[in-house]
Write a protein that holds these residues in place. Structure first.
Motif, mmCIF file in Angstrom:
data_model
loop_
_atom_site.group_PDB
_atom_site.id
_atom_site.type_symbol
_atom_site.label_atom_id
_atom_site.label_comp_id
_atom_site.label_asym_id
_atom_site.label_seq_id
_atom_site.Cartn_x
_atom_site.Cartn_y
_atom_site.Cartn_z
ATOM 1 N N GLU A 1 0.833 -1.209 0.000
ATOM 2 C CA GLU A 1 0.000 0.000 0.000
ATOM 3 C C GLU A 1 0.868 1.259 0.000
ATOM 4 O O GLU A 1 0.594 2.214 -0.746
ATOM 5 C CB GLU A 1 -0.950 0.004 1.203
ATOM 6 N N ARG B 1 -5.931 3.857 0.261
ATOM 7 C CA ARG B 1 -4.766 3.000 0.495
ATOM 8 C C ARG B 1 -4.176 3.263 1.883
ATOM 9 O O ARG B 1 -3.748 2.336 2.574
ATOM 10 C CB ARG B 1 -3.715 3.197 -0.586
ATOM 11 N N GLU C 1 -6.276 1.513 4.406
ATOM 12 C CA GLU C 1 -5.983 0.075 4.404
ATOM 13 C C GLU C 1 -4.703 -0.211 5.182
ATOM 14 O O GLU C 1 -4.654 -1.132 6.000
ATOM 15 C CB GLU C 1 -5.840 -0.447 2.967
ATOM 16 N N LYS D 1 -5.260 0.096 8.820
ATOM 17 C CA LYS D 1 -6.022 -1.052 9.317
ATOM 18 C C LYS D 1 -5.074 -2.217 9.607
ATOM 19 O O LYS D 1 -5.185 -2.877 10.645
ATOM 20 C CB LYS D 1 -7.083 -1.456 8.290
#
Length: 107
Positions: free
Chosen positions: A19, A83, A86, A89
């Motif tokens: 990412e 991104r 993500e 996360k």
């Protein structure tokens, strides 16, 4: 069990790296588009051809390119935010796993 957790952390780190690399590439693409928008000598030809008002229009004007590029950079910025979310996360998931491992070690 420890090997499974270590493997999962490795997988998450790989996803984070992917990412972040994509974010870097996208930033580079945005910079290039912004440079092109500032270049008055650029000639842009699009493959979309058609008729407008009875006249064949094989390409778009530079101002059209600038408008398209601005919209493209807006989409790219949104994708960067996705991104980034993500990656965060995945970081939180790793943090939870490390906290859990620390708590198990302290018991």
């Amino acid at each position: 069990m420890k090997n499974d957790k270590a493997k999962k952390v490795w997988e998450l780190l790989s996803k984070i790296t992917f990412e972040l690399n994509q974010i870097e590439v996208t930033h580079s693409d945005i910079e290039i588009l912004e440079e092109w928008m500032q270049n008055a000598n650029i000639c842009v030809t699009f493959s979309a051809e058609g008729w407008q008002g009875g006249e064949f229009r094989p390409c778009l004007s530079t101002s059209d390119f600038v408008d398209i590029a601005k919209m493209s950079t807006e989409v790219m910025h949104k994708r960067i935010m996705q991104r980034n979310a993500e990656a965060l996360k995945y970081v939180k998931e790793i943090q939870e796993m490390l906290t859990e491992a620390e708590e198990e070690a302290n018991e």
